[in-house]
Each structure stands twice: as structure tokens, then as C-alpha cells.
Design a protein around this motif. Sequence first.
Motif, PDB file in Angstrom:
ATOM      1  N   MET A 268       0.804  -1.210   0.000  1.00  0.00           N
ATOM      2  CA  MET A 268       0.000   0.000   0.000  1.00  0.00           C
ATOM      3  C   MET A 268       0.842   1.268   0.000  1.00  0.00           C
ATOM      4  SD  MET A 268      -3.073  -0.936  -0.306  1.00  0.00           S
ATOM      5  CE  MET A 268      -3.848   0.663  -0.043  1.00  0.00           C
ATOM      6  N   SER A 269       2.086   1.170   0.416  1.00  0.00           N
ATOM      7  CA  SER A 269       2.920   2.366   0.540  1.00  0.00           C
ATOM      8  C   SER A 269       3.799   2.639  -0.667  1.00  0.00           C
ATOM      9  CB  SER A 269       3.817   2.255   1.784  1.00  0.00           C
ATOM     10  OG  SER A 269       4.800   1.246   1.617  1.00  0.00           O
ATOM     11  N   ARG A 270       3.825   1.707  -1.642  1.00  0.00           N
ATOM     12  CA  ARG A 270       4.711   1.872  -2.787  1.00  0.00           C
ATOM     13  C   ARG A 270       3.980   1.569  -4.091  1.00  0.00           C
ATOM     14  NH1 ARG A 270       6.883   3.932   0.734  1.00  0.00           N
ATOM     15  NH2 ARG A 270       9.083   3.902   1.364  1.00  0.00           N
ATOM     16  N   PRO A 271       4.421   2.184  -5.208  1.00  0.00           N
ATOM     17  CA  PRO A 271       3.808   1.887  -6.500  1.00  0.00           C
ATOM     18  C   PRO A 271       4.011   0.423  -6.884  1.00  0.00           C
ATOM     19  CG  PRO A 271       5.184   3.853  -6.623  1.00  0.00           C
ATOM     20  CD  PRO A 271       5.481   3.200  -5.311  1.00  0.00           C
ATOM     21  N   THR A 272       3.007  -0.169  -7.494  1.00  0.00           N
ATOM     22  CA  THR A 272       3.084  -1.569  -7.913  1.00  0.00           C
ATOM     23  C   THR A 272       2.765  -1.657  -9.410  1.00  0.00           C
ATOM     24  OG1 THR A 272       0.782  -1.887  -7.181  1.00  0.00           O
ATOM     25  CG2 THR A 272       2.526  -2.503  -5.642  1.00  0.00           C
ATOM     26  N   PHE A 273       3.582  -2.416 -10.128  1.00  0.00           N
ATOM     27  CA  PHE A 273       3.445  -2.511 -11.576  1.00  0.00           C
ATOM     28  C   PHE A 273       3.553  -3.958 -12.040  1.00  0.00           C
ATOM     29  CE2 PHE A 273       5.384   1.625 -10.678  1.00  0.00           C
ATOM     30  CZ  PHE A 273       4.579   2.493 -11.392  1.00  0.00           C
ATOM     31  N   ALA A 274       3.030  -4.208 -13.227  1.00  0.00           N
ATOM     32  CA  ALA A 274       3.236  -5.469 -13.934  1.00  0.00           C
ATOM     33  C   ALA A 274       4.030  -5.154 -15.194  1.00  0.00           C
ATOM     34  CB  ALA A 274       1.905  -6.117 -14.300  1.00  0.00           C
ATOM     35  N   LEU A 275       5.089  -5.913 -15.438  1.00  0.00           N
ATOM     36  CA  LEU A 275       5.911  -5.717 -16.624  1.00  0.00           C
ATOM     37  C   LEU A 275       5.880  -6.993 -17.458  1.00  0.00           C
ATOM     38  CD1 LEU A 275       7.935  -4.205 -18.405  1.00  0.00           C
ATOM     39  CD2 LEU A 275       9.762  -4.967 -16.854  1.00  0.00           C
ATOM     40  N   ALA A 276       5.176  -6.924 -18.581  1.00  0.00           N
ATOM     41  CA  ALA A 276       5.157  -8.028 -19.540  1.00  0.00           C
ATOM     42  C   ALA A 276       6.213  -7.730 -20.597  1.00  0.00           C
ATOM     43  CB  ALA A 276       3.783  -8.163 -20.178  1.00  0.00           C
ATOM     44  N   TYR A 277       7.033  -8.717 -20.917  1.00  0.00           N
ATOM     45  CA  TYR A 277       8.113  -8.451 -21.872  1.00  0.00           C
ATOM     46  C   TYR A 277       8.586  -9.752 -22.502  1.00  0.00           C
ATOM     47  CZ  TYR A 277      11.627 -10.343 -18.657  1.00  0.00           C
ATOM     48  OH  TYR A 277      12.360 -11.172 -17.865  1.00  0.00           O
ATOM     49  N   GLY A 278       9.250  -9.600 -23.630  1.00  0.00           N
ATOM     50  CA  GLY A 278       9.846 -10.747 -24.299  1.00  0.00           C
ATOM     51  C   GLY A 278      11.353 -10.740 -24.228  1.00  0.00           C
ATOM     52  N   GLU A 279      11.961  -9.540 -24.342  1.00  0.00           N
ATOM     53  CA  GLU A 279      13.412  -9.413 -24.353  1.00  0.00           C
ATOM     54  C   GLU A 279      13.884  -8.550 -23.189  1.00  0.00           C
ATOM     55  OE1 GLU A 279      15.026 -11.225 -26.249  1.00  0.00           O
ATOM     56  OE2 GLU A 279      13.493 -11.819 -27.696  1.00  0.00           O
ATOM     57  N   ALA A 280      14.959  -8.977 -22.541  1.00  0.00           N
ATOM     58  CA  ALA A 280      15.459  -8.286 -21.357  1.00  0.00           C
ATOM     59  C   ALA A 280      15.920  -6.868 -21.669  1.00  0.00           C
ATOM     60  CB  ALA A 280      16.607  -9.081 -20.740  1.00  0.00           C
ATOM     61  N   GLU A 281      16.496  -6.657 -22.841  1.00  0.00           N
ATOM     62  CA  GLU A 281      16.986  -5.314 -23.190  1.00  0.00           C
ATOM     63  C   GLU A 281      15.834  -4.319 -23.261  1.00  0.00           C
ATOM     64  OE1 GLU A 281      20.077  -4.532 -23.340  1.00  0.00           O
ATOM     65  OE2 GLU A 281      21.180  -6.395 -23.733  1.00  0.00           O
ATOM     66  N   GLU A 282      14.712  -4.722 -23.870  1.00  0.00           N
ATOM     67  CA  GLU A 282      13.540  -3.842 -23.943  1.00  0.00           C
ATOM     68  C   GLU A 282      12.964  -3.591 -22.562  1.00  0.00           C
ATOM     69  OE1 GLU A 282      10.491  -5.084 -26.567  1.00  0.00           O
ATOM     70  OE2 GLU A 282      11.672  -4.795 -28.391  1.00  0.00           O
ATOM     71  N   ALA A 283      12.940  -4.622 -21.742  1.00  0.00           N
ATOM     72  CA  ALA A 283      12.432  -4.462 -20.380  1.00  0.00           C
ATOM     73  C   ALA A 283      13.289  -3.471 -19.601  1.00  0.00           C
ATOM     74  CB  ALA A 283      12.399  -5.809 -19.679  1.00  0.00           C
ATOM     75  N   ALA A 284      14.608  -3.553 -19.768  1.00  0.00           N
ATOM     76  CA  ALA A 284      15.514  -2.627 -19.091  1.00  0.00           C
ATOM     77  C   ALA A 284      15.282  -1.196 -19.572  1.00  0.00           C
ATOM     78  CB  ALA A 284      16.962  -3.041 -19.327  1.00  0.00           C
ATOM     79  N   ASP A 285      15.049  -1.037 -20.878  1.00  0.00           N
ATOM     80  CA  ASP A 285      14.742   0.296 -21.412  1.00  0.00           C
ATOM     81  C   ASP A 285      13.501   0.870 -20.733  1.00  0.00           C
ATOM     82  OD1 ASP A 285      16.852   0.076 -23.177  1.00  0.00           O
ATOM     83  OD2 ASP A 285      15.608  -0.572 -24.868  1.00  0.00           O
ATOM     84  N   THR A 286      12.480   0.042 -20.604  1.00  0.00           N
ATOM     85  CA  THR A 286      11.218   0.482 -20.006  1.00  0.00           C
ATOM     86  C   THR A 286      11.411   0.895 -18.548  1.00  0.00           C
ATOM     87  OG1 THR A 286       9.964  -0.982 -21.472  1.00  0.00           O
ATOM     88  CG2 THR A 286       8.847  -0.209 -19.484  1.00  0.00           C
ATOM     89  N   LEU A 287      12.170   0.106 -17.807  1.00  0.00           N
ATOM     90  CA  LEU A 287      12.402   0.435 -16.401  1.00  0.00           C
ATOM     91  C   LEU A 287      13.211   1.718 -16.256  1.00  0.00           C
ATOM     92  CD1 LEU A 287      13.202  -3.131 -14.964  1.00  0.00           C
ATOM     93  CD2 LEU A 287      11.107  -1.795 -14.654  1.00  0.00           C
ATOM     94  N   GLN A 288      14.217   1.881 -17.080  1.00  0.00           N
ATOM     95  CA  GLN A 288      15.030   3.105 -17.021  1.00  0.00           C
ATOM     96  C   GLN A 288      14.182   4.339 -17.295  1.00  0.00           C
ATOM     97  OE1 GLN A 288      18.818   1.527 -19.312  1.00  0.00           O
ATOM     98  NE2 GLN A 288      19.219   3.546 -18.447  1.00  0.00           N
ATOM     99  N   GLU A 289      13.332   4.238 -18.290  1.00  0.00           N
ATOM    100  CA  GLU A 289      12.487   5.376 -18.642  1.00  0.00           C
ATOM    101  C   GLU A 289      11.463   5.655 -17.546  1.00  0.00           C
ATOM    102  OE1 GLU A 289       9.271   6.679 -22.133  1.00  0.00           O
ATOM    103  OE2 GLU A 289      10.492   4.872 -22.348  1.00  0.00           O
ATOM    104  N   THR A 290      10.885   4.611 -16.992  1.00  0.00           N
ATOM    105  CA  THR A 290       9.843   4.784 -15.976  1.00  0.00           C
ATOM    106  C   THR A 290      10.388   5.382 -14.694  1.00  0.00           C
ATOM    107  OG1 THR A 290       8.594   2.912 -16.857  1.00  0.00           O
ATOM    108  CG2 THR A 290       8.102   3.601 -14.596  1.00  0.00           C
ATOM    109  N   PHE A 291      11.539   4.890 -14.244  1.00  0.00           N
ATOM    110  CA  PHE A 291      12.041   5.283 -12.936  1.00  0.00           C
ATOM    111  C   PHE A 291      13.112   6.365 -12.983  1.00  0.00           C
ATOM    112  CE2 PHE A 291      10.478   0.866 -12.271  1.00  0.00           C
ATOM    113  CZ  PHE A 291       9.358   1.230 -11.531  1.00  0.00           C
TER     114      PHE A 291
END
Length: 411
Positions: free
Chosen positions: A266-289
Motif C-alpha cells: 500500500m505504501s509503494r507503487p506496484t506494476f506489472a511488466l510483460a516483456y519478451g526481451e530483457a533489453e527492452e524491459a531494461a529500457d522500459t524500467l530506465q524510462e519509468t524510474f
Amino acid sequence: MASNDLFGGNSGELKEFTAFPSSVRARINPQIQLLSDNLLKGWRVEDAADPAAKPDLEMLTGRDERIVVRGRWVGPTYTVEDPADVACSFIAEVLKAQANELTEGLLCVHSAAVVMHRRAVLLLGGFRTGKSTLGAVLASRGFAIIGDDAVFISPRHATVASPGIAPRLRLPLPPTLAPDTRKFLQKTAGLTGGRYQYLSLPGDSLLANGEETAVGALVFLKRVPEQVAALTVLPKSEALKALVWQNFARQTPAGRILSSLSELVMSRPTFALAYGEAEEAADTLQETFAEWPSTKSSQFNGKFGDLRRPQTFRKPHWRRSLNVEEQQIDRGLFIADNNTGRIFHLNVTAAAIWKMLSAGHKSKDVLSTISDAFPDTNPSRIGQDVEEMVMSFREHGLLLRADECAAAAES
């Protein structure tokens, strides 16, 4: 069974592995200690003060030259042979021992975690969801790893502590990793076996044992082939339900697990990350945070009103078990049974039924209330659902008749 029946008289050395949150005594071969020393950061390893003390873990060479593993929390005795598998087994059993002897206020969860802009992003998911690979990609981009498979969290303080263990990658490595990532992994490659490769990360790329970081967000991973990386907000109830399953601390009372984890969710943001490739997932996390999202607690405004409001009746028929604890999150309700250690999740309708039953309402009164809330639903179907839920609550020991509850309280 005597020690030499398994180990052929090989007594090994009794060592004390001193670390946060608890120390572990292990009787191991010197070569196993060498393997473990290269994978542990911030641990102190020394001879046990009492050589005759009973070890928590034994890993010694057996009669067939394979390493025999047994101990207090190990379960059935088993053997390993590949050096990387031996190291993996040692680390897994040490973490298991720590998880089952945690002090109050700490939990061990199945999660990777990285530091992004001075806050921790927990990467949660089941086996083979790519936690370690995603963490390694982020490490190649300059983000520090807190842990790649298990971390210790303090929900009350919303912090995560590093176990101080080198990350481990499953082989073969994904062929789609970027050239820069591959160069980084080749440069930092450590102990390697047939199935796993450990990374020997430089400097501050890996936090030392016990180093704490404030939790910034929880991200639940779902790896789907050819899925374009997509990050979405995960409802708090779904996040809590998933996080409960990632808890390793089986000896901790279920009520405390539920209350502490719900506080963190309840005290922190919670997300679901669906992905196929780790590099794209890392891009998404970098941009989001790059900038941290704010935390907003959702509130429930459903047909049944505020389910957290206590209900009283003059002649109660049902009561909840004395060892049951509840936690309302979003539109769902979580129930923890401290007797069995089980945690149940109820949707909004089931939660409403539970609230009325456990407060004393008879089944026929519950049926009437639910029928009024859903006039388009066949009453016989609602009646069947209510009765099935009563039976289920009773079978799991969650719901008692009023006379049973009084007898339990007297005993």
C-alpha cells in the motif's frame, strides 16, 4: 545415520558464516568454502567457536565423490557434482536457513532488486521469469544489484537489504542480448558450470551483505515470447496476492506476513511488466524510474459499502476463528490463518459474504442481502454459492459456530 555412512569418514571443517540477518554454521570441505568465499560479499567466515556444535548445514564429499548435502532446513539429503551447482546449492541452503530464522519485522522474498536513482526496484516473479538476466542487463548499464534471486525486506521501514551474494545466470545466455551487455558479462564472468554462470561484479556494482536501500517500487514480471515490453499499474490486491507467494519465510506467522506485506504494497507503487526481451524491459524500467511515480492508495466504493466497517448482531450464528487475521486491499480481502500458515484471497463478493458470516449473520440473511445487491441473478444460484462458501470456510477452519467459538475461547 552416522556421518561416516555418507561421507566415508570425511569430517570437513565447521565454519561460522556470519552475516545479516543471521549466522549459519556449516561443516564443509575447504574447496567448497573457497567457492563460496568468491561469491559472498560482506560476509565474515571463520572457524566455529565450538568445534563440537551441531551444524545447520553439511556439505561434504561422499563415497562416490559427489557432494552430499544435508542439514536442519535441507529436507531430504541429496547430492551435487558440478562446481557451479555445488556453489548454488550452498547458497540456496544458507538462504533457506536464514529465511526460517528471521527476527520479527523481516521477511525473505523471492525477488531480484536493483538500485535506480537511490531507490530499490524489486523485480518479482516465479522461476524463469528472467529476474537475474534483467538484473544483469541493468548492471551492465551502471545500476547496482541488491540481489538477483532473494532479498530481505523490512516492510515496516520499507527497506530492502542485500544478501551480499553474487548474481547467477542460467546458461545458455539469451542470443538477443546487446553487444555491450555481452561484453560486460564476458568481462565479469566468474564461476561457470554446465547450467549456471556467476558474475564477479566490480566495486559498487553489487551491494554488500546487509546494505539497505529504501524501496521505491515493486514490479511483477511476466515473460512472454515476442511480447513488446509494456509496464502497467498492478492493482494493490493483485500485487499483494502475488507477493505473498514470493515469501520464503515459512516459519513466520501468516498474520504477520499478511499485515507486513500489505503495508509495503500500500505504501509503494506496484506494476506489472510483460516483456519478451530483457533489453527492452531494461529500457522500459530506465524510462519509468528516471522520475519516481507518486503512491496513491485506492479505496473501495462498491455495492456492499465499506467492508471494513464492523457489523454486530444480537444473536450471532457464526464467528471467525480466533486465529484468523484480515487485511482489506482494494476491492479484495485477504485472510491469514495463523494455525496453518495459509493465506486466502477473496474477491469483493466473497469478501462481503465472509464479512457478514464472520460477524454473526445467518446464511439465509446473507442470501437475502446478496440477492438485493444483485437482483438480476437467480436467487437459487446465489444460495448455492453462499452455501458452498460456508462449507469452504468451515473446511479450512476459518468459520466457527458461535457456540464453537465460545468453547474455543474458554479452552
